[in-house]
Design a protein around this motif. Structure first.
Motif, PDB file in Angstrom:
ATOM      1  N   SER B 308     -53.161  33.976 -11.826  1.00 38.11           N
ATOM      2  CA  SER B 308     -53.523  32.820 -12.367  1.00 38.11           C
ATOM      3  C   SER B 308     -53.484  33.321 -13.768  1.00 38.11           C
ATOM      4  N   MET B 309     -53.592  34.186 -15.147  1.00 34.59           N
ATOM      5  CA  MET B 309     -53.614  34.001 -16.051  1.00 34.59           C
ATOM      6  C   MET B 309     -51.439  33.289 -16.353  1.00 34.59           C
ATOM      7  N   ILE B 310     -51.474  33.459 -15.454  1.00 40.30           N
ATOM      8  CA  ILE B 310     -49.564  33.316 -16.126  1.00 40.30           C
ATOM      9  C   ILE B 310     -49.720  31.771 -16.055  1.00 40.30           C
ATOM     10  N   HIS B 311     -50.529  31.236 -14.648  1.00 41.20           N
ATOM     11  CA  HIS B 311     -50.180  29.883 -14.527  1.00 41.20           C
ATOM     12  C   HIS B 311     -50.439  28.895 -15.673  1.00 41.20           C
ATOM     13  N   ALA B 312     -51.493  29.827 -16.478  1.00 41.83           N
ATOM     14  CA  ALA B 312     -52.854  29.219 -16.861  1.00 41.83           C
ATOM     15  C   ALA B 312     -51.968  28.569 -18.233  1.00 41.83           C
ATOM     16  N   PHE B 313     -51.257  29.929 -17.966  1.00 40.33           N
ATOM     17  CA  PHE B 313     -50.346  29.716 -19.373  1.00 40.33           C
ATOM     18  C   PHE B 313     -49.232  28.288 -19.420  1.00 40.33           C
ATOM     19  N   ALA B 314     -48.419  28.869 -18.343  1.00 39.77           N
ATOM     20  CA  ALA B 314     -47.199  27.856 -17.551  1.00 39.77           C
ATOM     21  C   ALA B 314     -47.659  27.078 -17.221  1.00 39.77           C
ATOM     22  N   VAL B 315     -48.157  26.350 -16.465  1.00 35.27           N
ATOM     23  CA  VAL B 315     -48.648  24.361 -16.274  1.00 35.27           C
ATOM     24  C   VAL B 315     -48.661  23.587 -17.725  1.00 35.27           C
ATOM     25  N   PRO B 316     -49.863  24.679 -17.981  1.00 33.14           N
ATOM     26  CA  PRO B 316     -49.766  23.534 -19.740  1.00 33.14           C
ATOM     27  C   PRO B 316     -48.448  23.676 -20.494  1.00 33.14           C
ATOM     28  N   ALA B 317     -47.985  24.781 -20.943  1.00 37.78           N
ATOM     29  CA  ALA B 317     -46.967  24.833 -21.420  1.00 37.78           C
ATOM     30  C   ALA B 317     -45.616  23.980 -21.181  1.00 37.78           C
ATOM     31  N   SER B 318     -45.559  23.923 -19.884  1.00 43.47           N
ATOM     32  CA  SER B 318     -44.464  23.265 -19.350  1.00 43.47           C
ATOM     33  C   SER B 318     -45.438  21.659 -19.812  1.00 43.47           C
ATOM     34  N   ILE B 319     -45.989  21.282 -20.030  1.00 42.23           N
ATOM     35  CA  ILE B 319     -46.249  19.859 -20.262  1.00 42.23           C
ATOM     36  C   ILE B 319     -46.397  19.430 -21.962  1.00 42.23           C
ATOM     37  N   GLU B 320     -46.479  20.461 -22.597  1.00 46.26           N
ATOM     38  CA  GLU B 320     -46.159  20.889 -24.007  1.00 46.26           C
ATOM     39  C   GLU B 320     -44.926  21.033 -24.582  1.00 46.26           C
ATOM     40  N   ALA B 321     -43.994  21.243 -23.497  1.00 44.24           N
ATOM     41  CA  ALA B 321     -43.000  21.835 -24.077  1.00 44.24           C
ATOM     42  C   ALA B 321     -41.919  20.335 -23.637  1.00 44.24           C
ATOM     43  N   ALA B 322     -42.377  19.416 -22.732  1.00 47.56           N
ATOM     44  CA  ALA B 322     -41.819  18.101 -22.424  1.00 47.56           C
ATOM     45  C   ALA B 322     -42.227  17.459 -23.054  1.00 47.56           C
ATOM     46  N   GLN B 323     -43.305  17.119 -23.696  1.00 51.09           N
ATOM     47  CA  GLN B 323     -43.896  16.547 -24.889  1.00 51.09           C
ATOM     48  C   GLN B 323     -43.115  16.941 -25.806  1.00 51.09           C
ATOM     49  N   ARG B 324     -43.015  17.548 -26.506  1.00 52.10           N
ATOM     50  CA  ARG B 324     -42.241  18.336 -27.696  1.00 52.10           C
ATOM     51  C   ARG B 324     -41.179  17.983 -27.869  1.00 52.10           C
ATOM     52  N   ALA B 325     -40.871  17.937 -26.358  1.00 49.25           N
ATOM     53  CA  ALA B 325     -38.699  17.746 -26.319  1.00 49.25           C
ATOM     54  C   ALA B 325     -39.045  15.832 -26.761  1.00 49.25           C
ATOM     55  N   ARG B 326     -40.134  15.148 -26.482  1.00 46.28           N
ATOM     56  CA  ARG B 326     -39.869  13.933 -26.726  1.00 46.28           C
ATOM     57  C   ARG B 326     -40.288  13.602 -27.578  1.00 46.28           C
ATOM     58  N   GLY B 327     -40.278  14.357 -29.235  1.00 45.79           N
ATOM     59  CA  GLY B 327     -40.541  13.655 -30.169  1.00 45.79           C
ATOM     60  C   GLY B 327     -41.803  14.154 -30.667  1.00 45.79           C
ATOM     61  N   TYR B 328     -43.299  15.055 -30.072  1.00 46.90           N
ATOM     62  CA  TYR B 328     -44.327  14.812 -30.481  1.00 46.90           C
ATOM     63  C   TYR B 328     -44.606  16.349 -30.262  1.00 46.90           C
ATOM     64  N   THR B 329     -43.784  16.695 -32.142  1.00 50.90           N
ATOM     65  CA  THR B 329     -43.971  18.035 -32.174  1.00 50.90           C
ATOM     66  C   THR B 329     -44.699  18.406 -33.532  1.00 50.90           C
ATOM     67  N   ARG B 330     -45.662  17.663 -34.185  1.00 52.05           N
ATOM     68  CA  ARG B 330     -46.464  17.478 -34.878  1.00 52.05           C
ATOM     69  C   ARG B 330     -47.610  18.330 -35.038  1.00 52.05           C
ATOM     70  N   GLY B 331     -47.730  19.357 -35.325  1.00 54.43           N
ATOM     71  CA  GLY B 331     -49.274  20.491 -35.481  1.00 54.43           C
ATOM     72  C   GLY B 331     -48.756  21.174 -34.522  1.00 54.43           C
ATOM     73  N   LEU B 332     -50.123  21.396 -34.004  1.00 52.27           N
ATOM     74  CA  LEU B 332     -50.373  22.268 -33.151  1.00 52.27           C
ATOM     75  C   LEU B 332     -50.395  21.347 -31.767  1.00 52.27           C
ATOM     76  N   PHE B 333     -51.528  20.075 -31.706  1.00 49.16           N
ATOM     77  CA  PHE B 333     -51.782  19.620 -30.652  1.00 49.16           C
ATOM     78  C   PHE B 333     -50.903  18.040 -30.470  1.00 49.16           C
ATOM     79  N   GLN B 334     -50.255  17.303 -31.228  1.00 51.20           N
ATOM     80  CA  GLN B 334     -50.072  16.485 -30.892  1.00 51.20           C
ATOM     81  C   GLN B 334     -49.015  15.892 -29.690  1.00 51.20           C
ATOM     82  N   TRP B 335     -49.245  16.855 -29.129  1.00 54.43           N
ATOM     83  CA  TRP B 335     -48.180  16.956 -27.114  1.00 54.43           C
ATOM     84  C   TRP B 335     -49.635  16.547 -26.847  1.00 54.43           C
TER      85      TRP B 335
END
Lengths: 193, 561, 67
Positions: B308-335
């Motif tokens: 569960s802890m792995i998924h707790a990282f992996a699922v939000p990380a999948s969202i974050e990585a996609a958002q960052r690839a889209r250009g929302y890279t400012r700071g820790l939480f712009q994504w």
């Protein structure tokens, strides 16, 4: 890509640094939790016991009824009040819908509780200490309790046992010493108003 | 018995949809909503009874409705929806036909018959035994028969899922490796087999005992095997829910697991170890030893918690990585700030992840430890915990994904999109408030499944600390808000499915399907999701605080060994 | 000869085969649960000792003596 099979090479893709670190931290936390439970059995003072005996409800009832008068000091609300000597066995009965008897214990002394039911499952719930154990018909759950505080405590039932479940309460008094026990003895021997 | 499947081509996803399979998905989903409505009506009555300022139902009806609510919420709603999900993931997602539609309808018939029979027996007052029906508490034989019929139908459904996988595999629809969403469903299906077989092992003798054929059933044996049904049933939810999280991340922002291998290993750990946690229910019980308890309650050294802890990282990380690839890279939480919050599936998923982790997960792990269980067992904290997992986690997740399934599977547009955007928030805040107040009441020792904590007719009374009164008000507020949120969802679903405008083409799709973004993180030295990493550390800190508190409370209790 | 075979059929790691094999996972999941939780649990319940006769005699006797 959760809707398509993963791209070739998915198995070999190296794990990113943050995910790798998180998995490492999580693994350590998990192992610590496991070791903690074992450690508490060695160093902690609150552990469920592993002692239980098979006993037919009728047989348990026989023990309970034989035991109650032995140390009975009176009655409260129609329930016998029993003050077992420290270190002795206590036969606290769960029955639809009562806990019997009322107990008077001494602080800092250990008592060997034999918790059993003679009908359905009940939940021994000691309040406000908030300690909870299951009580079964057919099994004697042996728990050695040592009260660490004085006062009046309620035993509730917190496992559903039929329509009168919410009326099933009992009582435990914990006294500091023999003098306080004597006070209680006089209170419960006196005819109740 | 080969049947040429009738496909339609979905112009939105480009997937081939087997119409027979689609009808089965629809039927199960509709049954799920009916069961959910039953559970929600029950929930309303229960909230208004336990909040003793109102104390609506008489004792008899309180326990009766509690039985109804438990069975419908924890078994019928969830399993019907999961069967629909399993069929969806094994046919439409794989571009593949349904292997045996007639058997599918047979299974559906069995589950519906079981659903109707069980509820009829409960409402007619012949099964006031609560969901757990602990022996020697006895219900009418037909009650047990109802559950058996349902479990049998569900089991057939699960095997049809495996059948669908085999058909798709042979047709070469997915090579060797399943899509991650379907893989998570496969994990759920495996757990479902364990669940339903345990159910059969225990309910068949119980039925015979209720009929008088068997003279006696051992109470400890019953409880052991029953929880082999009761707890894994909720683990099906966990696995299916996580699978839907990956799906939702993909649909809403085009997110993909940052490492498919790690995500799959996490599902593997679920399959292998999560069902051992049935022992959570036997931690303060006689007859089983501490060695058995510690090993099983910890899912073999917490391997399922690790998952569960792995998924707790992996699922939000999948969202974050996609958002960052889209250009929302400012700071820790712009994504996160720039995420599609107006999409109810997205908000529902994020709220479910937070609620499941912070409320359900933290309490679950700590309450499931052998010794700390002493101070929470059968208190209101336990339903508080699983409001966090099953309701805020699973139910909200399932609610969220329906906003995509209605157009894709039912081919209707969403009626009341504005309300739909509001709905996840309403439900999540309501349930969170409800769960947290229940957890608080549990700390005070308030029992679950109890009609009168004023003990007005009991020989000895107990009064809980004054703060309990405040918590009960929050309980009622949260409960009522959640009921409203649930009714709103049911309203939107029913209005859309039966009266919504038909979907004409891709341009009618109410919610966009995000274009997947290829993220690059070949280097192991890099952080793919620094924001998520920080969030998981916050989670860990919260966990440690609650861990410390509970063990402190335990250490203050009487000594017992 | 073996070199060319390996080229034609790249060696797939065993663990990957395990991850992909749903039916094997079904078997393993059921087996671990059945042994660790169910069978072990049933064995523990079945091996609960009867209430000690000694203690029973003591309780009942004490009560008899007290009368």
């Amino acid at each position: 890509m959760s809707l398509q099979p993963p791209a070739e090479g998915w198995y070999e893709t190296p794990v990113a640094r943050d995910e790798r670190s998180w998995v490492a931290v999580a693994t350590v936390v998990c192992l610590c939790l496991y070791v903690w439970m074992i450690g508490w059995h060695i160093y902690g003072r609150q552990n469920p016991s592993s002692i239980s005996y098979r006993i037919e409800p009728a047989e348990y009832m026989q023990l309970h009824t034989a035991w109650v008068p032995r140390y009975q000091i009176g009655e409260e609300n129609g329930v016998p009040v029993v003050a077992p000597p420290p270190g002795s066995d206590v036969f606290l009965l769960g029955q639809m819908w009562r806990w019997a008897p009322v107990l008077v214990l001494q602080k800092g002394q250990e008592y060997t509780f034999h918790l059993a039911s003679v009908d359905l499952l009940h939940g021994f719930s000691l309040q406000p200490v908030n300690m909870n154990f299951m009580v079964y018909p057919g099994y004697d759950y042996v728990l050695r309790f040592r009260p660490t505080e004085t006062g009046e405590f309620t035993v509730m039932c917190n496992e559903f046992c039929g329509i009168g479940h919410h009326m099933m309460t009992g009582k435990i008094y914990v006294v500091e010493n023999a003098a306080e026990l004597e006070q209680l003895r006089q209170r419960f021997q006196a005819p109740q108003q | 018995m080969y049947r040429a499947p009738i496909f339609r081509l979905c112009e939105i996803t480009g997937l081939r949809v087997d119409r027979t399979g689609e009808r089965l998905i629809r039927a199960n989903a509709v049954a799920a909503v009916v069961a959910f409505l039953t559970a929600v009506v029950g929930a309303l009555l229960l909230v208004l009874t336990r909040w003793q300022t109102v104390h609506l139902l008489p004792a008899e009806w309180y326990y009766r409705i509690l039985t109804l609510h438990g069975v419908n919420a924890l078994i019928f709603w969830i399993v019907f929806f999961e069967i629909a999900g399993l069929y969806f993931g094994s046919t439409i997602v794989l571009n593949s036909p349904f292997c045996a539609p007639k058997t599918g309808w047979f299974a559906f018939g069995l589950t519906v018959a079981g659903f109707l029979l069980t509820n009829a027996m409960i409402l007619s007052g012949q099964a006031d035994v609560l969901m757990t029906s602990y022996v020697p508490l006895q219900a009418h034989p037909l009650y047990y028969l109802g559950i058996i019929l349902f479990a049998l139908g569900a089991l057939v459904g699960v095997f049809l899922f495996f059948g669908n996988l085999m058909v798709a595999r042979q047709a070469g629809m997915y090579g060797a490796t399943l899509p991650l969403f379907t893989y998570g469903l496969a994990a759920a299906a495996i757990i479902a087999v364990i669940t339903l077989v345990s159910g059969a092992i225990i309910y068949v003798p119980t039925l015979l005992w209720a009929m008088g054929v068997l003279p006696k059933l051992d109470a400890a044996l019953y409880k052991l095997v029953w929880w082999g049904l009761g707890h894994p049933a909720q683990q099906i939810n966990v696995s299916a829910m996580v699978a839907v999280w990956y799906l939702a991340a993909y649909l809403t922002v085009g997110g993909m697991s940052v490492n498919e291998r790690i995500s799959r290993i996490a599902f593997l750990l679920y399959i292998l170890f999560i069902c051992l946690a049935s022992a959570h229910h036997l931690l303060t019980d006689p007859a089983v030893s501490s060695v058995w308890k510690v090993w099983n309650t910890s899912y073999a050294m917490y391997l399922a918690v690790l998952a569960s802890m792995i998924h707790a990282f992996a699922v939000p990380a999948s969202i974050e990585a996609a958002q960052r690839a889209r250009g929302y890279t400012r700071g820790l939480f712009q994504w996160l700030a720039k995420a599609p919050w107006g999409n109810p599936t997205f908000s529902a998923t994020v709220l479910a992840i937070i609620g499941f982790g912070f409320i359900g997960g933290i309490t679950g792990v700590i309450y499931g430890m052998e010794q700390t269980n002493i101070i929470v067992h059968n208190t209101l904290g336990i339903p508080g915990h699983f409001k966090g997992t099953v309701v805020l986690g699973t139910t909200l997740t399932f609610m969220g994904i329906t906003y995509y399934l209605i157009p894709l599977v039912f081919r209707r547009r969403i009626v009341g999109m504005g309300l739909a955007r509001l709905q996840p928030w309403m439900f999540a805040i309501g349930i969170a408030l409800l769960a947290v107040s229940m957890i608080g009441l549990g700390v005070l020792g308030v029992p679950r499944r109890h009609w009168d904590i004023g003990f007005s007719m009991a020989p000895f009374r107990h009064s809980f600390p004054a703060v309990a009164d405040l918590l009960w008000v929050l309980f009622a507020l949260g409960g009522l808000m959640a009921v409203l949120g649930a009714l709103l969802w049911i309203g939107i679903v029913v209005a859309s499915v039966f009266f919504g405008p038909r979907l004409q083409g891709a341009e009618d799709m109410p919610l966009p399907i995000a274009t997947p973004v290829r993220t690059q993180h070949s280097s192991t030295g890099k952080f793919v999701a620094p924001g998520t990493f920080v969030l998981t550390l916050v989670f860990l800190a919260t966990f440690l605080v609650f861990f410390w508190l509970n063990w402190k409370w335990l250490a203050a209790a009487w000594e017992v060994r | 000869m073996s070199a060319t075979q390996e080229q034609e059929f790249p060696k797939i790691p065993l663990f990957r085969l395990l991850l992909d094999d749903v039916l094997l996972l079904l078997f393993l999941g059921v087996a671990i649960y059945a042994v660790s939780y169910l069978l072990w649990g049933v064995m523990e319940i079945a091996s609960v000792a009867p209430f000690p006769e000694e203690l029973k005699a003591q309780i009942v006797q004490q009560a008899g003596g007290g009368q």
